[in-house]
Scaffold this motif. Sequence first.
Motif, PDB file in Angstrom:
ATOM      1  N   LEU A   1      -9.400   6.064  -3.288  1.00 25.36           N
ATOM      2  CA  LEU A   1     -10.652   5.375  -2.978  1.00 25.36           C
ATOM      3  C   LEU A   1     -10.428   4.243  -1.979  1.00 25.36           C
ATOM      4  O   LEU A   1     -11.182   4.093  -1.000  1.00 25.36           O
ATOM      5  N   LEU A   2      -9.367   3.469  -2.202  1.00 25.72           N
ATOM      6  CA  LEU A   2      -9.107   2.293  -1.376  1.00 25.72           C
ATOM      7  C   LEU A   2      -8.528   2.643  -0.009  1.00 25.72           C
ATOM      8  O   LEU A   2      -8.953   2.094   1.018  1.00 25.72           O
ATOM      9  N   TYR A   3      -7.572   3.598   0.009  1.00 24.71           N
ATOM     10  CA  TYR A   3      -6.835   3.871   1.250  1.00 24.71           C
ATOM     11  C   TYR A   3      -7.301   5.115   1.996  1.00 24.71           C
ATOM     12  O   TYR A   3      -6.943   5.291   3.159  1.00 24.71           O
ATOM     13  N   HIS A   4      -8.071   5.979   1.326  1.00 26.60           N
ATOM     14  CA  HIS A   4      -8.571   7.182   1.999  1.00 26.60           C
ATOM     15  C   HIS A   4     -10.059   7.048   2.319  1.00 26.60           C
ATOM     16  O   HIS A   4     -10.461   7.043   3.482  1.00 26.60           O
ATOM     17  N   HIS A   5     -10.864   6.952   1.255  1.00 29.67           N
ATOM     18  CA  HIS A   5     -12.314   7.003   1.433  1.00 29.67           C
ATOM     19  C   HIS A   5     -12.867   5.785   2.180  1.00 29.67           C
ATOM     20  O   HIS A   5     -13.662   5.942   3.121  1.00 29.67           O
ATOM     21  N   CYS A   6     -12.457   4.588   1.753  1.00 32.45           N
ATOM     22  CA  CYS A   6     -13.022   3.374   2.370  1.00 32.45           C
ATOM     23  C   CYS A   6     -12.757   3.304   3.879  1.00 32.45           C
ATOM     24  O   CYS A   6     -13.702   3.138   4.670  1.00 32.45           O
ATOM     25  N   PRO A   7     -11.500   3.421   4.330  1.00 33.09           N
ATOM     26  CA  PRO A   7     -11.273   3.377   5.783  1.00 33.09           C
ATOM     27  C   PRO A   7     -11.990   4.503   6.525  1.00 33.09           C
ATOM     28  O   PRO A   7     -12.507   4.295   7.630  1.00 33.09           O
ATOM     29  N   ALA A   8     -12.007   5.707   5.897  1.00 29.68           N
ATOM     30  CA  ALA A   8     -12.636   6.857   6.562  1.00 29.68           C
ATOM     31  C   ALA A   8     -14.122   6.614   6.788  1.00 29.68           C
ATOM     32  O   ALA A   8     -14.629   6.844   7.900  1.00 29.68           O
ATOM     33  N   TYR A   9     -14.827   6.139   5.766  1.00 27.92           N
ATOM     34  CA  TYR A   9     -16.275   5.915   5.907  1.00 27.92           C
ATOM     35  C   TYR A   9     -16.576   4.739   6.828  1.00 27.92           C
ATOM     36  O   TYR A   9     -17.551   4.767   7.590  1.00 27.92           O
ATOM     37  N   ILE A  10     -15.745   3.698   6.769  1.00 29.44           N
ATOM     38  CA  ILE A  10     -15.971   2.541   7.648  1.00 29.44           C
ATOM     39  C   ILE A  10     -15.786   2.934   9.114  1.00 29.44           C
ATOM     40  O   ILE A  10     -16.634   2.648   9.979  1.00 29.44           O
ATOM     41  N   ILE A  11     -14.683   3.628   9.407  1.00 31.67           N
ATOM     42  CA  ILE A  11     -14.379   4.002  10.788  1.00 31.67           C
ATOM     43  C   ILE A  11     -15.375   5.031  11.312  1.00 31.67           C
ATOM     44  O   ILE A  11     -15.835   4.948  12.467  1.00 31.67           O
TER      45      ILE A  11
END
Length: 545
Positions: free
Chosen positions: A382-392
Amino acid sequence: MSIAIALSNLETSINTSLCAAFNMTETMSSPVSDFYRDRCILITGATGFMGKVLVEKLLRSCSGVKTIYLLLRPKEGQEPKQRLEELLKTKIFERVRQERPGCFSKLVPVAGDLTLSGLGISPTDQQLLVSSVSVVFHSAATVKFDEPLKRSVDMNVLGTRRLVELCHKMTHLEALIHVSTAYCNCDREQVDEVVYKPPVPPQKIIDTIEWMDEDLVGALTPHLIKGRPNTYTYTKALAETLLVEESGALPVAIVRPSIVTAAWKEPFPGWVDNFNGPTGLIVATSKGILRSMHCKSSSIADLIPVDVVINLVITVAWYTAAHRPNSLLVYNCSSGSTNTLTWGGVERLAIPLILRHPSHEIFFYPNGSFTNSRLWNHLSVLLYHHCPAYIIDTLAVLTGHKPQLVPLYRKLHRAIQCLEYFTTHEWAFSCNNVTMLLGKVSSEDKQEFNFDIRSLHWPTYLEDYILGIRQFLLKEELSSLPSARKSLKRIYMYTKFGHMLIMVFAWKTIFMRFRGARKLWYVFLSMVLKLYNLLPLPRMLAACS
């Protein structure tokens, strides 16, 4: 007189040298290679990962082979002959092209398809195979873990039946080698070199799904394959049973490789041509995409190089034909019991090597890790995959660009889900028949067709593996390593700077609102300053001033 004696001595010396050379030639002869002299071979799955290595090795090390027939189906508008021409252009055949000029004339494409009645082979080609082939290697299969059951049965089970039917007609057949998988019996922890009885007879499964449509079969699949993680392992188990039931007096053997990975030595160290299994994990980690994965670190990572598998397959065919065992023999081709490597060991060795030989284009700084905790893995994803992916990707959409990371992570997570079963379980594969075979081959064949995994050095192999992925799969030349390392350093600095900004932002917006947190911050800063004053360099500078 002295001249005559000298000539006599010279003649004796020459004869002695010729005899020694002759004896050396006899000593250096290879029974395995000699067995294939003037023989015709049929191979299914020649365009696959293992199939390519098998074809290349036979051409290079069994140069006396007469003809190698390759069962190829038309694909994407290409006829079998065109597919063969494209196959021979690939990197893997460069070495044999140099060492054995003209050897490709031994390769003959045969139009066919495992999913068709009679393998889709024309009567003329079928008669040619029946009258000339003496060795058959069956390596064709659908290896997709999430393949629909109906398709998987048609390819892996019925395809094997159709090939066996053809083999029964062959008048000179001396060996039929079926390439299976060590995980076809993954419902048991101890896997011996025997064909286990499946929960349901193969014919019953064939009859059951024959009249069903895809949707109904899909709904029933979890119940049908209960005890196994996917349709691949399930149908490979059914294929083994069918082989036992329908091969009759045919000279059959089964080779079960575990997790097939890049080449150890042949044709090139580290050669690989697909993203399956651990290769995909290494690529995702090297690109900085894979940051966390659920894995039991103490479990055995049963990796086996592809050239080891192929050397065993070729040798098994020789032994089956030359010694005619009384029963069907199974060979578990694995590393866990003879040269143990754990998944934790893979992580410990691979991460520094990935940083030493970085990919030229990466998304984030490579820092993946395995975790034994499923909960911690979910939080990390959740922290290192999903969050950066959705933000970027959100920023990409706002700036008029196409989102890439979210779709990429969806594919990655599907692949990881398929592999997770194998990284969180452990099996003990007995390799008695492989050990027995090692004792039967000559010293020359032990060199030429080496399948002894005990001498493999894992750190060296994994370094070749990572360099092979970079060179053969990602098409990044080794000459680009210096610039890739500079780029990695820049990304490291950007990453640390980003972490610092996040910490400062979190501290200013959350913690600094509380009086106690501010006091703690000042105490921390004073401790840092005191520690700095205690360091040798500041004191030396002060003394110099």
